[in-house]
Design an enzyme around this catalytic site. Sequence first.
Site, PDB file in Angstrom:
ATOM      1  N   GLY A 149      18.099 -12.617   1.751  1.00  0.00           N
ATOM      2  CA  GLY A 149      16.778 -12.543   1.419  1.00  0.00           C
ATOM      3  C   GLY A 149      16.720 -12.557   0.151  1.00  0.00           C
ATOM      4  O   GLY A 149      17.388 -13.567  -0.704  1.00  0.00           O
ATOM      5  N   CYS A 150      15.673 -13.241  -0.586  1.00  0.00           N
ATOM      6  CA  CYS A 150      15.183 -14.034  -1.846  1.00  0.00           C
ATOM      7  C   CYS A 150      15.790 -13.048  -3.156  1.00  0.00           C
ATOM      8  O   CYS A 150      16.212 -13.449  -4.201  1.00  0.00           O
ATOM      9  CB  CYS A 150      13.808 -13.905  -1.777  1.00  0.00           C
ATOM     10  N   TYR A 151      15.160 -11.729  -2.603  1.00  0.00           N
ATOM     11  CA  TYR A 151      16.103 -10.497  -3.880  1.00  0.00           C
ATOM     12  C   TYR A 151      17.212 -11.225  -3.997  1.00  0.00           C
ATOM     13  O   TYR A 151      18.094 -10.987  -5.014  1.00  0.00           O
ATOM     14  CB  TYR A 151      15.706  -9.194  -3.865  1.00  0.00           C
ATOM     15  N   THR A 152      18.237 -10.606  -2.998  1.00  0.00           N
ATOM     16  CA  THR A 152      19.758 -10.804  -2.583  1.00  0.00           C
ATOM     17  C   THR A 152      19.989 -11.917  -3.457  1.00  0.00           C
ATOM     18  O   THR A 152      21.610 -12.040  -4.322  1.00  0.00           O
ATOM     19  CB  THR A 152      19.844 -10.480  -1.366  1.00  0.00           C
ATOM     20  N   THR A 154      18.516 -14.491  -5.766  1.00  0.00           N
ATOM     21  CA  THR A 154      19.061 -14.490  -7.018  1.00  0.00           C
ATOM     22  C   THR A 154      19.839 -13.585  -7.339  1.00  0.00           C
ATOM     23  O   THR A 154      20.450 -13.860  -8.460  1.00  0.00           O
ATOM     24  CB  THR A 154      17.128 -13.859  -6.925  1.00  0.00           C
TER      25      THR A 154
END
Length: 340
Positions: A149-152, A154
């Site tokens: 995912g995106c948060y992960t 980053t």
Amino acid sequence: MVNVGILGATGYTALELMRIIVNHPEVELTALTSRQEGSPHVSAVHPSLTGRIDIRCEDLKPREVAERAQYVFCALPHAASMAVVPEYIAAGCKVIDLSADYRLNDPAVYAQWYGHVHTDPTRLGSTPYGLPELFADRIRSADLVANPGCYTSTSILALAPALCAGLVEPQGIIIDAKSGVSGAGRTPKLGTLYAECNESFSAYSVGTHRHMPEIEQVLTQASGKSVEVLFTPHLVPMDRGILATIYAKPTRAVTQEELLAEYRRFYIGKPFIRVVDHLPTTKDSAYTNFCDMTVRVVKGRVLIVACLDNLIKGASGVAVQNLNLMAGFPETMGLLPCGR
């Protein structure tokens, strides 16, 4: 040339996949699935694709998709994905799953954080995590990849060099992250309506966000240390982008120059990581597959700033990176040059 299908063609990540694929020299889009009535043309679902892709969204069965496509991007919601992925693999497709269904190793942890009993638990722990900068060798030979995912993405990319080099303590890490509204998906929700989120800035899921155990698991696997983070996400009234400011305690006295040198060494040969001297902004990486990051030392603490486009490097772009590795193409194919 390989043929690919997209399951769940109506969302933002599916749209970004199509925008990338239409310019990929070795990929042809041959199947789109959706449960919308009437098999609408893709341009009716995503008007920006008018005149660019001539294909309809159909309610296809796995065997029907497998007759058209060797590779499948699964952009279905959590829990819906694990219900169909085994069928696609059995039908001979290789799958890049953009949901969280195969990211966690422990089915009990999955049930705790996602509220569902995992129906395909034997693949948990053996499915490679789809972050090419860390796990490219496993991705190349996989039939199923758990796209991050995106948060992960980053958070993991920002912390991996320091943790793997033993330069920061693995405990007590604080991740303060902000995301644009598209990170919540295309399905209408009260909190992401324009009148609710515009001219506002808010934290959410404090201490309970589902990405926290994923970040800890992958960083523990990558560094060989037991990693613990405090992750707090925030909603920013912009379309896209993620910026994370991360705070960690150094294991010894360390300088900014030493940290930047280690980060650049760690990411040598990784084409989509840009370690920069300046403080990066979300506009720098918007509409690209780049993750930008820098490091500072402030009052004896290590401070890392990282940002990426949540829909591209945080979802669809890295999914195409994974496809390229699985199909034996250059990792950057279809992704460079990139930008709006």
